[in-house]
Design an enzyme around this catalytic site. Structure first.
Site, PDB file in Angstrom:
ATOM      1  N   HIS A  93       0.851  -1.189   0.000  1.00 50.15           N
ATOM      2  CA  HIS A  93       0.000   0.000   0.000  1.00 50.15           C
ATOM      3  C   HIS A  93       0.893   1.248   0.000  1.00 50.15           C
ATOM      4  O   HIS A  93       2.005   1.220   0.521  1.00 50.15           O
ATOM      5  CB  HIS A  93      -0.926  -0.009   1.229  1.00 50.15           C
ATOM      6  CG  HIS A  93      -1.996   1.024   1.157  1.00 50.15           C
ATOM      7  ND1 HIS A  93      -1.777   2.336   1.505  1.00 50.15           N
ATOM      8  CD2 HIS A  93      -3.280   0.956   0.739  1.00 50.15           C
ATOM      9  CE1 HIS A  93      -2.894   3.025   1.306  1.00 50.15           C
ATOM     10  NE2 HIS A  93      -3.819   2.205   0.839  1.00 50.15           N
ATOM     11  N   GLU A 141      -3.643   3.099  -7.317  1.00 49.24           N
ATOM     12  CA  GLU A 141      -4.114   4.238  -6.517  1.00 49.24           C
ATOM     13  C   GLU A 141      -3.121   5.394  -6.631  1.00 49.24           C
ATOM     14  O   GLU A 141      -2.028   5.320  -6.058  1.00 49.24           O
ATOM     15  CB  GLU A 141      -4.195   3.863  -5.037  1.00 49.24           C
ATOM     16  CG  GLU A 141      -5.130   2.744  -4.704  1.00 49.24           C
ATOM     17  CD  GLU A 141      -5.429   2.685  -3.199  1.00 49.24           C
ATOM     18  OE1 GLU A 141      -6.613   2.643  -2.879  1.00 49.24           O
ATOM     19  OE2 GLU A 141      -4.496   2.702  -2.385  1.00 49.24           O
TER      20      GLU A 141
HETATM   21  O1  G3P Z   1      -6.564   1.658   0.524  1.00 47.82           O
HETATM   22  C1  G3P Z   1      -7.492   2.555   0.033  1.00 47.82           C
HETATM   23  C2  G3P Z   1      -6.973   3.908   0.018  1.00 47.82           C
HETATM   24  O2  G3P Z   1      -5.652   4.127   0.003  1.00 47.82           O
HETATM   25  C3  G3P Z   1      -7.810   4.908  -0.636  1.00 47.82           C
HETATM   26  O3  G3P Z   1      -8.099   5.770   0.406  1.00 47.82           O
HETATM   27  O4  G3P Z   1      -9.446   7.305   1.649  1.00 47.82           O
HETATM   28  O5  G3P Z   1      -8.979   7.733  -0.747  1.00 47.82           O
HETATM   29  O6  G3P Z   1     -10.532   5.891  -0.110  1.00 47.82           O
HETATM   30  P1  G3P Z   1      -9.342   6.723   0.273  1.00 47.82           P
END
Ligand code: G3P
Length: 221
Positions: A93, A141
């Site tokens: 992550h 992400e």
């Molecule tokens: O692991 C999920 C994350 O990093 C995304 O975070 O708060 O943007 O949904 P968020």
């Protein structure tokens, strides 16, 4: 692992830890049952046992160390995660980056134990590189959107499509996306772009009414 899926990452938010994690997990379970959608929880290692004993939806660990039983003080032994109810694990992550050799070894050990692996990547090139390890899923992400209010599927749709294209050339790995996801519309767009699901944290964990939000996301899946 059934797809499409919503993975709710509890991180170390106070709303997703200990007793509060129990409350949130029950809400997620209820929404999963009511909607018939696949919802997975990723929780802190210390909460694995209490959460996996409480709900009947899959529970993942947020982290795993690439170690075998032995002298590794302070590490999280993969077999122990499994014994405490983990069906899978997040790896690499953005908030828990792995060295590449450790990531490769983590995926290998998790596979030996039949733990589902979700490797996070901050961009399509990283996703392409880690696809060679053949995890079960890759979650792309963009770090700058994590915790914000603008979804990756709105702000950077090309990150999702590029990642899917690059990953599929390397291996048949499912691709999730995450960062800033807040609404059913965000989920719908992600799925339309070809994602197999989403990884979400603050949008659910820190919501005033997590059940309402998660229900909207699940219905859009
Ligand atoms: O692991 C999920 C994350 O990093 C995304 O975070 O708060 O943007 O949904 P968020």
């Amino acid at each position: 692992m059934k797809l499409p899926v919503i993975i709710v990452n509890f991180k170390t938010y106070v709303e997703g830890t200990g007793k509060e994690a129990e409350r949130l997990a029950k809400i997620c379970e209820k929404v999963a049952h009511d909607t018939g959608k696949n919802i997975v929880l990723a929780v802190e290692e210390v909460d694995l046992n209490r959460i996996s004993s409480l709900v009947d939806i899959p529970v993942f660990s947020e982290h795993m160390d690439p170690i075998h039983p032995g002298a590794h003080t302070g590490h999280n032994l993969p077999q122990a995660l499994k014994d405490n109810g983990a069906e899978g694990t997040l790896l690499n992550h953005s908030e828990d980056r792995f060295r590449i050799d450790m990531l490769k070894e983590s995926v290998k050990i998790a596979k030996e134990l039949d733990l589902v692996t979700v490797v996070c990547a901050n961009d399509s090139d990283t996703a392409e590189a880690v696809a060679a390890f053949e995890p079960d899923m890759i979650a792309v992400e963009p770090p700058e959107l994590i915790g914000g209010d603008i979804s990756v599927s709105t702000a950077k749709p090309e990150v999702i499509t590029d990642t899917i294209e690059k990953v599929k050339k390397v291996a048949n790995v499912s691709v999730l996306c995450g960062a800033g996801v807040k609404t059913g519309e965000d989920v719908k767009k992600a799925i339309e772009l070809g994602a197999d699901g989403i990884l979400i944290a603050s949008g659910v964990v820190k919501a005033e009414d997590p059940e309402k939000v998660l229900r909207e996301l699940a219905e859009a899946l």
